[in-house]
Design a protein around this motif. Structure first.
Motif, mmCIF file in Angstrom:
data_model
loop_
_atom_site.group_PDB
_atom_site.id
_atom_site.type_symbol
_atom_site.label_atom_id
_atom_site.label_comp_id
_atom_site.label_asym_id
_atom_site.label_seq_id
_atom_site.Cartn_x
_atom_site.Cartn_y
_atom_site.Cartn_z
ATOM 1 N N ARG A 1 0.806 -1.216 0.000
ATOM 2 C CA ARG A 1 0.000 0.000 0.000
ATOM 3 C C ARG A 1 0.846 1.276 0.000
ATOM 4 O O ARG A 1 0.394 2.312 -0.506
ATOM 5 N N GLY B 1 -6.395 -2.615 8.123
ATOM 6 C CA GLY B 1 -6.863 -1.477 8.900
ATOM 7 C C GLY B 1 -5.720 -0.738 9.569
ATOM 8 O O GLY B 1 -5.733 0.499 9.668
ATOM 9 N N ARG C 1 -4.036 1.375 6.936
ATOM 10 C CA ARG C 1 -4.871 2.545 6.629
ATOM 11 C C ARG C 1 -4.699 3.610 7.703
ATOM 12 O O ARG C 1 -4.611 4.806 7.397
ATOM 13 N N ARG C 2 -4.659 3.199 8.978
ATOM 14 C CA ARG C 2 -4.431 4.159 10.066
ATOM 15 C C ARG C 2 -3.051 4.796 9.951
ATOM 16 O O ARG C 2 -2.876 5.993 10.194
ATOM 17 N N SER D 1 -1.324 5.311 7.183
ATOM 18 C CA SER D 1 -1.364 6.257 6.075
ATOM 19 C C SER D 1 -2.047 7.557 6.482
ATOM 20 O O SER D 1 -1.565 8.658 6.167
#
Length: 258
Positions: A22, A208, A211-212, A214
């Protein structure tokens, strides 16, 4: 910039691999506390001292963000780490909340695999109490699984027998989701898919967490990476053989998830 990933052993590589996919324009430092792996069967205060000491070693490398890629370590030490260091720090927690939300309409139960220490922590009880208003979450400690993973024991027959034995007391038709609540456990996702009924979904908290990470990097104004996905491996014992093991384990994850 360099983002640090910390775990007791190779488990956090499952989170690092997610970040490499990611956030490929970052550079990474991966630290394994090989002097004290596994954490999940040790006394809490001992584990906390191990974590603080090993993260101090990492900070000497000039980190700009840190991911505590271990559910047990997060429960024990992430609050103190945030007090000590003025940089983005992301922790882990078992993906119980999304699992409960996904299962709410099905009437199925949720089964959480985790280390004994994670399951004993107040943070875990608070998480389940907060999200499990229907009483559908069950927890299964798997104390041996980290040892298997650290030994790179991925033999399909051996591990299938292990999981079948651990699950023998459960009616799997009652469950809709299995949560992998330790970062070592996703190494066994493909084996679990073969032995669990096809209706059971397998989830973990890795996506998850990244994502946090980022979002936090953006908030701190350091989101734009200038790296190339380079990974530097370290371990608290300084053992070159373990460095080689980490490289092999990361290659295994790439092959498994490709």
């Amino acid at each position: 910039m360099t983002i640090g990933f910390f775990d007791s052993g190779i488990g956090g590589l499952t989170v690092l691999e997610e970040s490499l996919r990611r956030l490929p324009a970052q550079d990474y430092l991966y630290m394994a506390d090989t002097l004290h792996v596994p954490y999940g069967t040790k006394p809490q205060e001992d584990v906390k001292s191990y974590i603080l000491e090993t993260v101090e070693m990492m900070m000497a490398e000039g980190l700009e963000a840190l991911v505590v890629a271990c559910n047990t370590a997060t429960s024990i030490a992430v609050s103190e780490l945030r007090e000590r260091y003025a940089l983005p720090i992301v922790g882990m927690e078992p993906a119980v909340k999304p699992a409960v939300e996904m299962n709410r309409a099905t009437g199925k139960r949720v089964l959480v695999f985790a280390t004994p220490l994670t399951l004993q922590m107040p943070k875990y009880y608070a998480l389940v109490s907060r999200v499990d208003d229907g009483g559908i979450v069950d927890s299964l400690p798997l104390p041996e699984l980290v040892h298997y993973c650290e030994d790179l024991q991925f033999d399909e027959r051996i591990m299938s027998d292990y999981f079948r034995d651990k699950l023998s007391g459960y009616n799997l038709n009652e469950y809709g989701i299995v949560v992998l609540g330790c970062t070592h456990y996703p190494f066994y996702t493909n084996i679990l898919r073969q032995i669990l009924p096809s209706h059971i979904q397998i989830v973990n908290g890795n996506a998850g967490t990244i994502r946090r990470l980022s979002a936090l990097l953006s908030r701190y104004g350091v989101a734009g990476g200038r790296g190339s996905g380079k990974v530097k491996f370290m371990c608290s014992s300084g053992d070159p053989a373990y460095i080689d093991k980490m490289r092999k384990a990361l290659d295994f994850l790439y092959e498994s998830n490709s």
